[in-house]
Design a protein around this motif. Sequence first.
Motif, mmCIF file in Angstrom:
data_model
loop_
_atom_site.group_PDB
_atom_site.id
_atom_site.type_symbol
_atom_site.label_atom_id
_atom_site.label_comp_id
_atom_site.label_asym_id
_atom_site.label_seq_id
_atom_site.Cartn_x
_atom_site.Cartn_y
_atom_site.Cartn_z
ATOM 1 N N THR A 1 0.795 -1.219 -0.056
ATOM 2 C CA THR A 1 0.093 0.210 -0.114
ATOM 3 C C THR A 1 0.889 1.241 -0.129
ATOM 4 O O THR A 1 1.631 1.520 0.981
ATOM 5 C CB THR A 1 -0.920 0.024 1.271
ATOM 6 O OG1 THR A 1 -1.724 -1.195 1.260
ATOM 7 C CG2 THR A 1 -1.723 1.063 1.257
ATOM 8 N N PRO A 2 1.038 1.927 -1.140
ATOM 9 C CA PRO A 2 1.787 2.974 -1.175
ATOM 10 C C PRO A 2 1.248 4.249 -0.214
ATOM 11 O O PRO A 2 0.233 4.367 -0.158
ATOM 12 C CB PRO A 2 1.832 3.509 -2.585
ATOM 13 C CG PRO A 2 0.468 3.089 -3.386
ATOM 14 C CD PRO A 2 0.036 1.911 -2.402
ATOM 15 N N GLY A 3 2.328 5.089 0.335
ATOM 16 C CA GLY A 3 2.001 6.162 1.088
ATOM 17 C C GLY A 3 1.867 7.485 0.366
ATOM 18 O O GLY A 3 1.964 7.435 -0.776
ATOM 19 N N THR A 4 2.133 8.472 1.103
ATOM 20 C CA THR A 4 2.226 9.807 0.596
ATOM 21 C C THR A 4 3.729 10.165 -0.220
ATOM 22 O O THR A 4 4.637 10.058 0.764
ATOM 23 C CB THR A 4 1.504 10.744 1.382
ATOM 24 O OG1 THR A 4 0.303 10.262 1.742
ATOM 25 C CG2 THR A 4 1.334 12.166 0.612
ATOM 26 N N SER A 5 3.641 10.561 -1.215
ATOM 27 C CA SER A 5 5.064 11.158 -1.537
ATOM 28 C C SER A 5 5.525 12.282 -0.998
ATOM 29 O O SER A 5 4.851 13.235 -0.389
ATOM 30 C CB SER A 5 5.127 11.422 -3.021
ATOM 31 O OG SER A 5 4.080 12.583 -3.587
ATOM 32 N N GLU A 6 6.859 12.297 -0.721
ATOM 33 C CA GLU A 6 7.460 13.457 -0.101
ATOM 34 C C GLU A 6 8.370 13.979 -1.058
ATOM 35 O O GLU A 6 9.094 13.254 -1.587
ATOM 36 C CB GLU A 6 8.183 12.979 1.292
ATOM 37 C CG GLU A 6 7.112 12.799 2.299
ATOM 38 C CD GLU A 6 7.911 12.416 3.610
ATOM 39 O OE1 GLU A 6 9.160 12.622 3.681
ATOM 40 O OE2 GLU A 6 7.262 11.662 4.513
ATOM 41 N N VAL A 7 8.422 15.487 -0.979
ATOM 42 C CA VAL A 7 9.529 16.261 -1.850
ATOM 43 C C VAL A 7 10.516 17.034 -0.966
ATOM 44 O O VAL A 7 10.074 17.586 -0.023
ATOM 45 C CB VAL A 7 8.946 16.889 -2.920
ATOM 46 C CG1 VAL A 7 9.799 17.685 -3.821
ATOM 47 C CG2 VAL A 7 7.810 16.186 -3.872
ATOM 48 N N GLU A 8 11.889 16.890 -1.374
ATOM 49 C CA GLU A 8 12.924 17.804 -0.811
ATOM 50 C C GLU A 8 13.539 18.453 -1.977
ATOM 51 O O GLU A 8 14.115 17.804 -3.007
ATOM 52 C CB GLU A 8 13.857 17.061 0.224
ATOM 53 C CG GLU A 8 13.364 16.899 1.552
ATOM 54 C CD GLU A 8 14.279 16.220 2.563
ATOM 55 O OE1 GLU A 8 14.067 16.222 3.751
ATOM 56 O OE2 GLU A 8 15.318 15.783 2.017
ATOM 57 N N ILE A 9 13.893 19.706 -1.672
ATOM 58 C CA ILE A 9 14.774 20.300 -2.744
ATOM 59 C C ILE A 9 16.062 20.922 -1.981
ATOM 60 O O ILE A 9 15.741 21.321 -0.877
ATOM 61 C CB ILE A 9 14.129 21.569 -3.461
ATOM 62 C CG1 ILE A 9 12.940 21.077 -4.322
ATOM 63 C CG2 ILE A 9 15.144 22.525 -4.170
ATOM 64 C CD1 ILE A 9 11.983 22.230 -4.772
ATOM 65 N N THR A 10 16.958 20.631 -2.364
ATOM 66 C CA THR A 10 18.511 20.971 -1.735
ATOM 67 C C THR A 10 19.095 21.806 -2.506
ATOM 68 O O THR A 10 18.980 21.975 -3.948
ATOM 69 C CB THR A 10 19.180 19.893 -1.379
ATOM 70 O OG1 THR A 10 19.662 19.133 -2.535
ATOM 71 C CG2 THR A 10 18.651 18.720 -0.382
ATOM 72 N N CYS A 11 19.912 22.964 -2.085
ATOM 73 C CA CYS A 11 20.797 23.857 -2.713
ATOM 74 C C CYS A 11 22.026 23.910 -1.993
ATOM 75 O O CYS A 11 22.061 24.087 -0.684
ATOM 76 C CB CYS A 11 20.092 25.163 -2.738
ATOM 77 S SG CYS A 11 21.053 26.346 -3.499
ATOM 78 N N THR A 12 23.217 23.960 -2.489
ATOM 79 C CA THR A 12 24.429 24.219 -1.921
ATOM 80 C C THR A 12 25.115 25.199 -2.740
ATOM 81 O O THR A 12 25.198 25.098 -4.053
ATOM 82 C CB THR A 12 25.331 22.824 -2.134
ATOM 83 O OG1 THR A 12 24.693 21.953 -1.445
ATOM 84 C CG2 THR A 12 26.898 23.144 -1.536
ATOM 85 N N SER A 13 25.601 26.322 -2.156
ATOM 86 C CA SER A 13 26.283 27.430 -2.752
ATOM 87 C C SER A 13 27.499 27.888 -1.890
ATOM 88 O O SER A 13 27.755 27.520 -0.696
ATOM 89 C CB SER A 13 25.255 28.498 -3.010
ATOM 90 O OG SER A 13 24.813 28.893 -1.521
#
Length: 175
Positions: A62-74
């Motif tokens: 049973t699939p759960g809810t998708s999660e999104v992360e955005i990363t940035c290195t500068s």
Amino acid sequence: MKKFELQMFAEPVAGKKIIYLFRIMKNAASAAGAQIAFVTENGRTKSKDADSTATKDGSIRTPGTSEVEITCTSILAKGDTLIDELEDALDNDDLIEIWEANLDEKASDGENKFKGMYFQGYLTELERTSNAEDMVEVSTTFGINGSGKRGNVTVTAEQQAAADYVFRDSVKTGA
């Protein structure tokens, strides 16, 4: 069976052609999305957990809810106010808008429009690393609400120039 050589026509997208613009949502009436200076790496991760239930016929997922992360290195730029604004947004739980634009894929509905995605979320981590031999590095992680929406992103000529050199002619440009 007939084999098609579709890979022959594919072109890779250079990492520097994917850019991100950020804006604190409460500033939408007074500020446009802006790039973080001297970005060395961006990333977007989408993941989904799945529960497993044992049955007499075998397990079912049973699939759960998708999660999104955005990363940035500068690398931190002298006088950079955007990093300070983002850090304040972290402290104040301010919602942040994020646009991802692919500068290799122009959209047909405008001169400075590119294929991209739009996200809203919160800055969940900000780290400044300063060692004796390198420049100050800033790493950020954004936790995204939902999964984002596809659309066309406006990227100004100045923002495009920051992402890459733009051809300039050899004639005088002014006083």
